[in-house]
Design a protein around this motif. Structure first.
Motif, PDB file in Angstrom:
ATOM      1  N   ASP A 113     -19.082  -5.430  -6.303  1.00 50.91           N
ATOM      2  CA  ASP A 113     -18.885  -6.348  -4.760  1.00 50.91           C
ATOM      3  C   ASP A 113     -18.268  -7.579  -4.920  1.00 50.91           C
ATOM      4  O   ASP A 113     -18.745  -8.299  -5.544  1.00 50.91           O
ATOM      5  CB  ASP A 113     -20.756  -6.661  -4.831  1.00 50.91           C
ATOM      6  N   ARG A 114     -17.276  -7.459  -4.059  1.00 53.15           N
ATOM      7  CA  ARG A 114     -16.495  -8.407  -4.108  1.00 53.15           C
ATOM      8  C   ARG A 114     -16.822  -9.714  -3.715  1.00 53.15           C
ATOM      9  O   ARG A 114     -16.600 -11.039  -4.320  1.00 53.15           O
ATOM     10  CB  ARG A 114     -15.589  -8.188  -2.949  1.00 53.15           C
ATOM     11  N   ILE A 115     -17.928  -9.963  -3.207  1.00 50.67           N
ATOM     12  CA  ILE A 115     -18.603 -11.202  -2.744  1.00 50.67           C
ATOM     13  C   ILE A 115     -19.245 -11.668  -3.853  1.00 50.67           C
ATOM     14  O   ILE A 115     -19.024 -12.941  -4.418  1.00 50.67           O
ATOM     15  CB  ILE A 115     -19.573 -11.103  -1.485  1.00 50.67           C
ATOM     16  N   GLY A 162      -5.537  -1.237  -2.961  1.00 46.30           N
ATOM     17  CA  GLY A 162      -5.245  -1.766  -1.409  1.00 46.30           C
ATOM     18  C   GLY A 162      -5.957  -1.395  -0.472  1.00 46.30           C
ATOM     19  O   GLY A 162      -5.550  -1.759   0.893  1.00 46.30           O
ATOM     20  N   LYS A 163      -6.879  -0.326  -0.367  1.00 49.12           N
ATOM     21  CA  LYS A 163      -7.317   0.152   0.647  1.00 49.12           C
ATOM     22  C   LYS A 163      -8.685  -0.774   1.062  1.00 49.12           C
ATOM     23  O   LYS A 163      -9.188  -1.305   0.144  1.00 49.12           O
ATOM     24  CB  LYS A 163      -8.154   1.651   0.418  1.00 49.12           C
ATOM     25  N   GLY A 164      -8.938  -0.801   2.310  1.00 45.75           N
ATOM     26  CA  GLY A 164     -10.142  -1.822   2.994  1.00 45.75           C
ATOM     27  C   GLY A 164      -9.679  -3.261   2.688  1.00 45.75           C
ATOM     28  O   GLY A 164     -10.472  -4.362   2.389  1.00 45.75           O
ATOM     29  N   GLN A 165      -8.293  -3.468   2.960  1.00 43.08           N
ATOM     30  CA  GLN A 165      -7.631  -4.933   2.915  1.00 43.08           C
ATOM     31  C   GLN A 165      -6.781  -5.093   3.960  1.00 43.08           C
ATOM     32  O   GLN A 165      -5.992  -3.901   4.358  1.00 43.08           O
ATOM     33  CB  GLN A 165      -6.843  -5.023   1.665  1.00 43.08           C
ATOM     34  N   VAL A 166      -6.925  -6.086   4.857  1.00 38.20           N
ATOM     35  CA  VAL A 166      -5.791  -6.182   5.766  1.00 38.20           C
ATOM     36  C   VAL A 166      -5.164  -7.748   5.785  1.00 38.20           C
ATOM     37  O   VAL A 166      -5.949  -8.679   5.566  1.00 38.20           O
ATOM     38  CB  VAL A 166      -6.588  -6.199   7.341  1.00 38.20           C
ATOM     39  N   GLU A 189      -9.334 -14.209   1.865  1.00 37.84           N
ATOM     40  CA  GLU A 189      -8.569 -14.861   0.704  1.00 37.84           C
ATOM     41  C   GLU A 189      -7.341 -15.451   1.177  1.00 37.84           C
ATOM     42  O   GLU A 189      -6.420 -14.749   2.035  1.00 37.84           O
ATOM     43  CB  GLU A 189      -8.109 -14.023  -0.295  1.00 37.84           C
ATOM     44  N   LYS A 190      -7.035 -16.543   0.832  1.00 38.30           N
ATOM     45  CA  LYS A 190      -5.623 -17.197   1.203  1.00 38.30           C
ATOM     46  C   LYS A 190      -4.703 -16.361   0.658  1.00 38.30           C
ATOM     47  O   LYS A 190      -4.759 -15.797  -0.711  1.00 38.30           O
ATOM     48  CB  LYS A 190      -5.657 -18.788   0.744  1.00 38.30           C
ATOM     49  N   PHE A 191      -3.659 -16.125   1.350  1.00 37.03           N
ATOM     50  CA  PHE A 191      -2.741 -15.102   0.775  1.00 37.03           C
ATOM     51  C   PHE A 191      -1.560 -16.187   0.059  1.00 37.03           C
ATOM     52  O   PHE A 191      -1.149 -17.089   0.417  1.00 37.03           O
ATOM     53  CB  PHE A 191      -1.740 -14.486   1.734  1.00 37.03           C
ATOM     54  N   LEU A 192      -1.241 -15.958  -1.196  1.00 35.19           N
ATOM     55  CA  LEU A 192      -0.596 -16.452  -2.291  1.00 35.19           C
ATOM     56  C   LEU A 192       0.756 -16.265  -2.607  1.00 35.19           C
ATOM     57  O   LEU A 192       0.818 -14.914  -2.457  1.00 35.19           O
ATOM     58  CB  LEU A 192      -1.476 -16.698  -3.743  1.00 35.19           C
ATOM     59  N   ALA A 193       1.588 -17.017  -2.696  1.00 31.11           N
ATOM     60  CA  ALA A 193       3.033 -16.715  -3.270  1.00 31.11           C
ATOM     61  C   ALA A 193       2.804 -16.459  -4.780  1.00 31.11           C
ATOM     62  O   ALA A 193       2.392 -17.320  -5.623  1.00 31.11           O
ATOM     63  CB  ALA A 193       4.121 -17.972  -3.143  1.00 31.11           C
ATOM     64  N   LEU A 194       2.887 -15.231  -5.236  1.00 30.12           N
ATOM     65  CA  LEU A 194       2.763 -15.114  -6.634  1.00 30.12           C
ATOM     66  C   LEU A 194       3.731 -14.987  -7.351  1.00 30.12           C
ATOM     67  O   LEU A 194       4.852 -14.322  -7.006  1.00 30.12           O
ATOM     68  CB  LEU A 194       2.090 -13.459  -6.644  1.00 30.12           C
ATOM     69  N   ASP A 195       3.680 -15.562  -8.626  1.00 29.57           N
ATOM     70  CA  ASP A 195       4.940 -15.474  -9.578  1.00 29.57           C
ATOM     71  C   ASP A 195       4.971 -14.091 -10.064  1.00 29.57           C
ATOM     72  O   ASP A 195       6.088 -13.343 -10.258  1.00 29.57           O
ATOM     73  CB  ASP A 195       4.742 -16.614 -10.319  1.00 29.57           C
ATOM     74  N   GLN A 219       3.389  -4.667 -11.597  1.00 26.54           N
ATOM     75  CA  GLN A 219       3.983  -4.571 -10.472  1.00 26.54           C
ATOM     76  C   GLN A 219       3.493  -3.680  -9.492  1.00 26.54           C
ATOM     77  O   GLN A 219       3.331  -2.430  -9.943  1.00 26.54           O
ATOM     78  CB  GLN A 219       5.567  -4.166 -10.662  1.00 26.54           C
ATOM     79  N   HIS A 220       3.068  -3.980  -8.330  1.00 25.77           N
ATOM     80  CA  HIS A 220       2.437  -2.871  -7.427  1.00 25.77           C
ATOM     81  C   HIS A 220       3.422  -2.638  -6.239  1.00 25.77           C
ATOM     82  O   HIS A 220       4.284  -3.333  -5.983  1.00 25.77           O
ATOM     83  CB  HIS A 220       1.243  -3.685  -6.481  1.00 25.77           C
ATOM     84  N   ALA A 221       3.165  -1.348  -5.745  1.00 25.55           N
ATOM     85  CA  ALA A 221       3.979  -1.126  -4.391  1.00 25.55           C
ATOM     86  C   ALA A 221       2.977  -0.359  -3.444  1.00 25.55           C
ATOM     87  O   ALA A 221       2.123   0.251  -3.837  1.00 25.55           O
ATOM     88  CB  ALA A 221       5.044   0.104  -4.841  1.00 25.55           C
ATOM     89  N   ASN A 274      -7.864 -12.341 -10.222  1.00 21.93           N
ATOM     90  CA  ASN A 274      -7.966 -11.658  -8.728  1.00 21.93           C
ATOM     91  C   ASN A 274      -9.263 -10.882  -8.768  1.00 21.93           C
ATOM     92  O   ASN A 274     -10.031 -11.157  -7.879  1.00 21.93           O
ATOM     93  CB  ASN A 274      -6.924 -10.810  -8.995  1.00 21.93           C
ATOM     94  N   GLU A 275      -9.414 -10.077  -9.555  1.00 22.49           N
ATOM     95  CA  GLU A 275     -10.641  -9.271  -9.693  1.00 22.49           C
ATOM     96  C   GLU A 275     -11.072  -8.920 -11.012  1.00 22.49           C
ATOM     97  O   GLU A 275      -9.788  -8.612 -11.777  1.00 22.49           O
ATOM     98  CB  GLU A 275     -10.590  -8.132  -8.607  1.00 22.49           C
ATOM     99  N   ILE A 276     -12.129  -8.189 -11.281  1.00 28.46           N
ATOM    100  CA  ILE A 276     -12.412  -7.766 -12.508  1.00 28.46           C
ATOM    101  C   ILE A 276     -12.901  -5.960 -12.225  1.00 28.46           C
ATOM    102  O   ILE A 276     -13.370  -5.722 -11.293  1.00 28.46           O
ATOM    103  CB  ILE A 276     -13.571  -8.267 -13.204  1.00 28.46           C
TER     104      ILE A 276
HETATM  105  P1  ADP Z   1      -7.629  -3.349  -5.363  1.00 29.69           P
HETATM  106  O1  ADP Z   1      -8.864  -3.407  -5.239  1.00 29.69           O
HETATM  107  O2  ADP Z   1      -7.185  -2.560  -4.081  1.00 29.69           O
HETATM  108  O3  ADP Z   1      -6.946  -3.506  -6.495  1.00 29.69           O
HETATM  109  P2  ADP Z   1      -6.570  -6.413  -4.997  1.00 29.69           P
HETATM  110  O4  ADP Z   1      -7.496  -7.501  -4.592  1.00 29.69           O
HETATM  111  O5  ADP Z   1      -6.654  -6.356  -6.416  1.00 29.69           O
HETATM  112  O6  ADP Z   1      -7.444  -4.869  -4.590  1.00 29.69           O
HETATM  113  O7  ADP Z   1      -5.490  -6.318  -4.080  1.00 29.69           O
HETATM  114  C1  ADP Z   1      -4.422  -5.466  -4.531  1.00 29.69           C
HETATM  115  C2  ADP Z   1      -2.837  -6.265  -4.606  1.00 29.69           C
HETATM  116  O8  ADP Z   1      -2.758  -6.740  -3.471  1.00 29.69           O
HETATM  117  C3  ADP Z   1      -3.023  -7.323  -5.692  1.00 29.69           C
HETATM  118  O9  ADP Z   1      -2.620  -6.691  -6.708  1.00 29.69           O
HETATM  119  C4  ADP Z   1      -1.723  -8.227  -5.111  1.00 29.69           C
HETATM  120  O10 ADP Z   1      -0.573  -7.448  -5.359  1.00 29.69           O
HETATM  121  C5  ADP Z   1      -2.053  -8.085  -3.735  1.00 29.69           C
HETATM  122  N1  ADP Z   1      -2.903  -9.333  -3.057  1.00 29.69           N
HETATM  123  C6  ADP Z   1      -4.349  -9.166  -3.108  1.00 29.69           C
HETATM  124  N2  ADP Z   1      -4.897 -10.455  -2.784  1.00 29.69           N
HETATM  125  C7  ADP Z   1      -3.743 -11.130  -2.452  1.00 29.69           C
HETATM  126  C8  ADP Z   1      -3.607 -12.388  -2.170  1.00 29.69           C
HETATM  127  N3  ADP Z   1      -4.641 -13.334  -1.977  1.00 29.69           N
HETATM  128  N4  ADP Z   1      -2.544 -13.266  -2.414  1.00 29.69           N
HETATM  129  C9  ADP Z   1      -1.342 -12.426  -2.649  1.00 29.69           C
HETATM  130  N5  ADP Z   1      -1.447 -11.220  -2.712  1.00 29.69           N
HETATM  131  C10 ADP Z   1      -2.484 -10.575  -2.845  1.00 29.69           C
END
Ligand code: ADP
Ligand code: MG
Length: 395
Positions: A113-115, A162-166, A189-195, A219-221, A274-276
């Motif tokens: 549960d993400r919350i 990445g499903k269930g995300q906009v 979530e704030k969209f972050l510039a990821l290194d 690395q994700h696609a 990010n998540e567990i």
């Molecule tokens: P999933 O459960 O689908 O893996 P994540 O929350 O890990 O969901 O998101 C999938 C990917 O989307 C992340 O690995 C990252 O590349 C990108 N992403 C998710 N949240 C953010 C954020 N807040 N800022 C930048 N990129 C994000």
């Protein structure tokens, strides 16, 4: 007798039955690891095309909440585990009345549960991306929302790959996105510039013994893991920090089992969780070929109260995911992949390739991570080119 030795005296010896909830590829690789150590595996999975069910000693084809199937598993198996986080926590609870269960229902309930997950991480001082909990349209009007734009709206339950995300850039888009997610509870979530993105698989036993696997750079696609590079190309302090934070997290969750912690490395070099995931993870598949002990063997060791295995990296490795997109009318040219002599092919036995579906992976071993990456990308180009020559017919 020491506490650790005392706990080990209840170790479950090979020959016993182990139970698994879920029938996907993570379950298949767990099953194979358990069987190679001499255990028998019973899989509960409602699916017919079940990657784990087909290799298991017994496949109970029933729903995860099926009382008879759960009772049978609890009676026959000495211990049970799960391969996916969306398993009903009540099913784990029910199993725990008859056998050892790892991870426990209370840890899975947080991770699924993400919350709850975000609030837990935040309250326990693990840095996370700035976020807000969105349960209704009224929450969208709160004062702090503008500071989270541009952002990502993520549904709290059942999202993956990445499903269930906009992605949202404005309040108008946010409202539309919330409605498109059926106004289900979400996290913005704030969209972050990821290194970079990195992850750590941590394992904690019933006797508190804890190990971490080497840090993987991911690395994700299109929101799906594409390649994992190990060791991650980050400074040593960041890698050490990622491992020690994963241990702290497992301890604070009172977690027993295999847990993956996904991190964002942001511009200033700091790490945010990010998540567990309360199970082995796609980014840990490299451990099968590149580590002394794999993440799946470690899952077996934890649930059987055996000493945890050495997680040392034998050599750098790159894992390349094989998605259904790569399949064409013919099977992909595996012989050309295996011309690279240090490439190890793993296919999950799924009969229907679909775009985005995880069909298998290749792990490339090398003396240098960059060389392994070069080979992995060459393999990917070969597969993409073969796919283009013979596209799937639309069905
Ligand atoms: P999933 O459960 O689908 O893996 P994540 O929350 O890990 O969901 O998101 C999938 C990917 O989307 C992340 O690995 C990252 O590349 C990108 N992403 C998710 N949240 C953010 C954020 N807040 N800022 C930048 N990129 C994000
Ligand atoms: Mg993720």
């Amino acid at each position: 007798m020491t506490a650790a030795a005392n706990n080990r005296s209840r170790a479950i010896a090979p020959g016993a039955w182990l139970g698994l909830l879920g029938g996907g590829q993570l379950g298949r690789m767990f099953t194979m690891a358990a069987q190679s150590m001499g255990y028998k595996v019973m899989v509960l999975d409602p699916g017919t095309d079940s990657p784990a069910g087909t290799v298991a000693d017994r496949h109970l084809q029933a729903e995860y909440t099926d009382a008879d199937a759960l009772a049978e598993m609890a009676k026959r198996c000495a211990a049970a585990t799960t391969e996916f986080e969306n398993v009903p926590a009540e099913s784990l609870q029910r199993l725990s009345e008859g056998c050892i269960v790892s991870p426990a229902a209370h840890s899975v309930a947080i991770a699924q549960d993400r919350i709850r997950e975000k609030l837990f991480l935040d309250e326990h001082g693990f840095g996370v991306a700035p976020f807000a909990v969105i349960r209704s349209e009224a929450d969208l009007a709160a004062a702090g929302i503008d500071g989270l734009l541009p952002g990502v709206l993520k549904v709290s339950r059942f999202g993956y790959d990445g499903k269930g995300q906009v992605r949202v850039g404005s309040r108008g888009e946010l409202k539309a996105a919330f409605q498109s997610l059926q106004s289900e509870p979400c996290v913005l979530e704030k969209f972050l510039a990821l290194d970079k993105e990195v992850s750590v698989v941590v394992c904690r036993g019933f006797d508190d013994e804890v190990t971490t696997f080497p840090v993987s750079e991911n690395q994700h696609a299109d929101g799906i893991l594409d390649v994992s590079i190990v060791p991650a190309r980050v400074p040593d302090e960041i890698a050490a920090n990622a491992r020690s934070r994963a241990i702290k997290l497992a301890q604070e969750l009172d977690y027993r089992g295999v847990l993956c912690v996904e991190y964002f490395v942001v511009d200033d070099g700091s790490l945010l969780v990010n998540e567990i995931a309360p199970r082995p993870h796609n980014s840990g598949h490299y451990s099968i070929d590149a580590c002394v002990t794999s993440q799946f063997e470690q899952q077996v060791r934890v649930m059987c109260s055996l000493p945890l295995g050495d997680t040392s990296l034998l050599c750098p490795a790159v894992m390349l995911n094989l998605l259904g997109d790569l399949w064409a009318q013919q099977t992909p040219p595996w012989d050309r992949v295996l011309q690279h002599r240090t490439a190890k092919l793993h296919l999950y036995g799924k009969s229907t390739p679909r775009p985005g579906r995880k069909m298998g992976h290749v792990t490339v071993l090398s003396e240098q991570a960059d060389a392994a990456l070069g080979t992995a990308l060459e393999i990917k180009s070969t597969l993409v080119a073969a796919r283009a020559e013979s596209p799937l017919q639309p069905v």
